[in-house]
Design an enzyme around this catalytic site. Structure first.
Site, PDB file in Angstrom:
ATOM      1  N   LYS A 161      -9.256   0.010  -5.742  1.00 41.93           N
ATOM      2  CA  LYS A 161      -9.234   0.702  -4.457  1.00 41.93           C
ATOM      3  C   LYS A 161     -10.566   1.400  -4.201  1.00 41.93           C
ATOM      4  O   LYS A 161     -11.043   2.166  -5.038  1.00 41.93           O
ATOM      5  CB  LYS A 161      -8.097   1.735  -4.443  1.00 41.93           C
ATOM      6  N   HIS A 192       1.597   5.330  -1.603  1.00 46.89           N
ATOM      7  CA  HIS A 192       1.247   6.532  -2.375  1.00 46.89           C
ATOM      8  C   HIS A 192       2.539   7.171  -2.873  1.00 46.89           C
ATOM      9  O   HIS A 192       3.336   7.654  -2.071  1.00 46.89           O
ATOM     10  CB  HIS A 192       0.500   7.545  -1.504  1.00 46.89           C
ATOM     11  N   ASP A 218       1.388   2.512   3.538  1.00 45.35           N
ATOM     12  CA  ASP A 218       0.551   3.706   3.420  1.00 45.35           C
ATOM     13  C   ASP A 218       1.405   4.974   3.498  1.00 45.35           C
ATOM     14  O   ASP A 218       0.950   6.008   3.977  1.00 45.35           O
ATOM     15  CB  ASP A 218      -0.576   3.739   4.462  1.00 45.35           C
ATOM     16  N   HIS A 233       0.866  -1.196   0.000  1.00 41.67           N
ATOM     17  CA  HIS A 233       0.000   0.000   0.000  1.00 41.67           C
ATOM     18  C   HIS A 233       0.893   1.233   0.000  1.00 41.67           C
ATOM     19  O   HIS A 233       1.437   1.613   1.028  1.00 41.67           O
ATOM     20  CB  HIS A 233      -0.906  -0.007   1.242  1.00 41.67           C
ATOM     21  N   HIS A 272      -4.516  -0.547   5.911  1.00 43.82           N
ATOM     22  CA  HIS A 272      -3.937   0.193   7.050  1.00 43.82           C
ATOM     23  C   HIS A 272      -4.759   0.024   8.326  1.00 43.82           C
ATOM     24  O   HIS A 272      -5.276   0.979   8.890  1.00 43.82           O
ATOM     25  CB  HIS A 272      -3.717   1.671   6.730  1.00 43.82           C
ATOM     26  N   HIS A 291     -10.434   1.427   2.065  1.00 47.71           N
ATOM     27  CA  HIS A 291     -10.180   2.370   3.159  1.00 47.71           C
ATOM     28  C   HIS A 291     -11.432   2.332   4.032  1.00 47.71           C
ATOM     29  O   HIS A 291     -12.416   3.003   3.737  1.00 47.71           O
ATOM     30  CB  HIS A 291      -9.931   3.783   2.613  1.00 47.71           C
TER      31      HIS A 291
HETATM   32  C1  NCD Z   1      -3.479   9.100   2.209  1.00 45.86           C
HETATM   33  C2  NCD Z   1      -3.015  10.151   1.226  1.00 45.86           C
HETATM   34  O1  NCD Z   1      -2.539  11.202   1.657  1.00 45.86           O
HETATM   35  O2  NCD Z   1      -3.088   9.898   0.024  1.00 45.86           O
HETATM   36  N1  NCD Z   1      -3.581   9.703   3.498  1.00 45.86           N
HETATM   37  C3  NCD Z   1      -3.545   9.087   4.686  1.00 45.86           C
HETATM   38  O3  NCD Z   1      -3.704   9.767   5.702  1.00 45.86           O
HETATM   39  N2  NCD Z   1      -3.325   7.794   4.798  1.00 45.86           N
HETATM   40  C4  NCD Z   1      -4.762   8.510   1.748  1.00 45.86           C
HETATM   41  C5  NCD Z   1      -5.135   7.258   2.482  1.00 45.86           C
HETATM   42  O4  NCD Z   1      -4.560   6.206   2.277  1.00 45.86           O
HETATM   43  O5  NCD Z   1      -6.043   7.318   3.301  1.00 45.86           O
HETATM   44 ZN    ZN Z   2      -3.300   4.984   1.677  1.00 48.56          ZN
END
Ligand code: NCD
Ligand code: ZN
Length: 333
Positions: free
Chosen positions: A94, A14, A240, A12, A168, A134
């Site tokens: 997702k 970003h 995450d 996971h 998460h 999520h």
């Molecule tokens: C994530 C993001 O900033 O893209 N933020 C977070 O607090 N985890 C999005 C997500 O996975 O919820």
């Molecule tokens: Zn995330």
């Protein structure tokens, strides 16, 4: 003393886009052979073209030793045919319910009574394409994950062959679902495993520890540690890691940039619990089996060589900024 990990995988992640890829991709590629890449760009990744071109931008920086596994951002307008057309292109879909987190505005509003969503899930079940969720509602912030349990249960029962990942996972209230529903799985982050609300709020406010779902109580953290150390077969690692520029953090953006410190910090945790042998299945094998991945064959090595975490990576404050970590990644070839 040295730790060797075979093709670690972040289930996971970003990575963002544009110039930020120059920071995020190397930070993860140094430690991981691949990742499930989240689709919540602005605008989100909702079709084949945007997914393919994003993958190419990541590969241009990460090279052959880092395999991005792509995901689709599910919106209310997606049809079963849209999903079927993405066979072989994506590794998962997702689901970010609208309003649940950063850039989720285009996500779904109503879940269980939503006919087009049900039709999409039916198609995914037939394709054996996992759904990454999520799982948070609009309740009180510390109760949002627990309040999502009935939705997880309803979806898992209605689509018993659909493999669903509770992403998460931060609340111990969701853990019993893993044993109750055969088709529910979970990812656990570094921050939910190691930190509780004291890290965020106990002293000076630390925005670099703020994310959704919010890190929770010591009891939640300890329950997560227990299932990870007990090598629960349905739990695997997903960082995450979610960087935001400092200006956005100052405005309150949710997301923790943990990528630069993941393996060193996890090595410290597993060593402290005399459980270094649990790292490989948690950090690669279970996700690899779950997603049926063909990962680049890499051996990532860590040794004890204390270092101080930089205070900034390309304008983003990392988790454990300025702190000393004992383990260091020495070779990721
Ligand atoms: C994530 C993001 O900033 O893209 N933020 C977070 O607090 N985890 C999005 C997500 O996975 O919820
Ligand atoms: Zn995330």
């Amino acid at each position: 003393m040295q730790i060797e990990l075979k093709s670690p995988f972040d289930a996971h992640l970003h990575l963002r886009d544009g110039a930020m890829l120059e920071t995020t991709v190397p930070a993860s590629a140094e430690q991981f052979a691949g990742a499930i890449v989240m689709p919540n760009l602005q605008p989100p990744l909702t079709d084949r073209h945007t997914i393919d071109s994003y993958r190419a931008r990541i590969e241009a920086i990460g090279g052959e030793s880092f395999a991005p596994a792509m995901t689709l951002f599910l919106t209310p307008s997606h049809t079963p045919a849209d999903i079927e057309a993405l066979k072989g292109v994506i590794s998962a879909v997702k689901l970010s319910p609208a309003g649940s987190t950063t850039h989720s505005e285009k996500g779904l509003h109503d879940l269980v009574n939503n006919h087009s969503f049900m039709a999409v899930l039916e198609a995914m079940e037939a394709m054996d394409l996992p759904l990454c969720v999520h799982g948070e509602t609009g309740d009180f912030v510390l109760d949002r994950e627990a309040a999502f349990a009935p939705t997880y249960r309803a979806l898992a029962r209605r689509f018993p062959k659909l493999r669903i990942v509770m992403e998460h996972l931060g609340s111990r209230a969701l853990l019993p679902l893993l044993d109750e529903q055969p088709n529910l799985y979970a990812t656990v982050t570094l921050h939910h495993l190691l930190l509780d609300l004291d890290a965020l709020l106990g002293g000076m406010l630390r925005p670099e520890c703020f994310c959704k779902p919010v890190i929770k109580t010591p009891a939640d953290r300890e329950a997560l540690q227990k299932v990870v150390l007990d090598a629960h077969p349905k739990i695997f690692f997903g960082s995450d890691s979610a960087p935001h520029p400092q200006a956005d953090k100052a405005r309150g953006a949710a997301g923790i940039f943990s990528a630069p410190v993941v393996l060193p910090a996890l090595a410290g945790f597993f060593e402290q619990h005399d459980a270094l042998d649990r790292m490989q299945p948690f950090l690669s094998d279970r996700a690899r089996d779950f997603y049926r991945l063909d990962l680049p064959d890499r051996t990532v090595r860590l040794k004890k060589d204390p270092w101080r975490v930089p205070v900034s990576y390309g304008g983003v404050t990392p988790l454990f900024s300025g702190e000393r970590l004992i383990w260091r990644v020495v070779d990721g070839a």
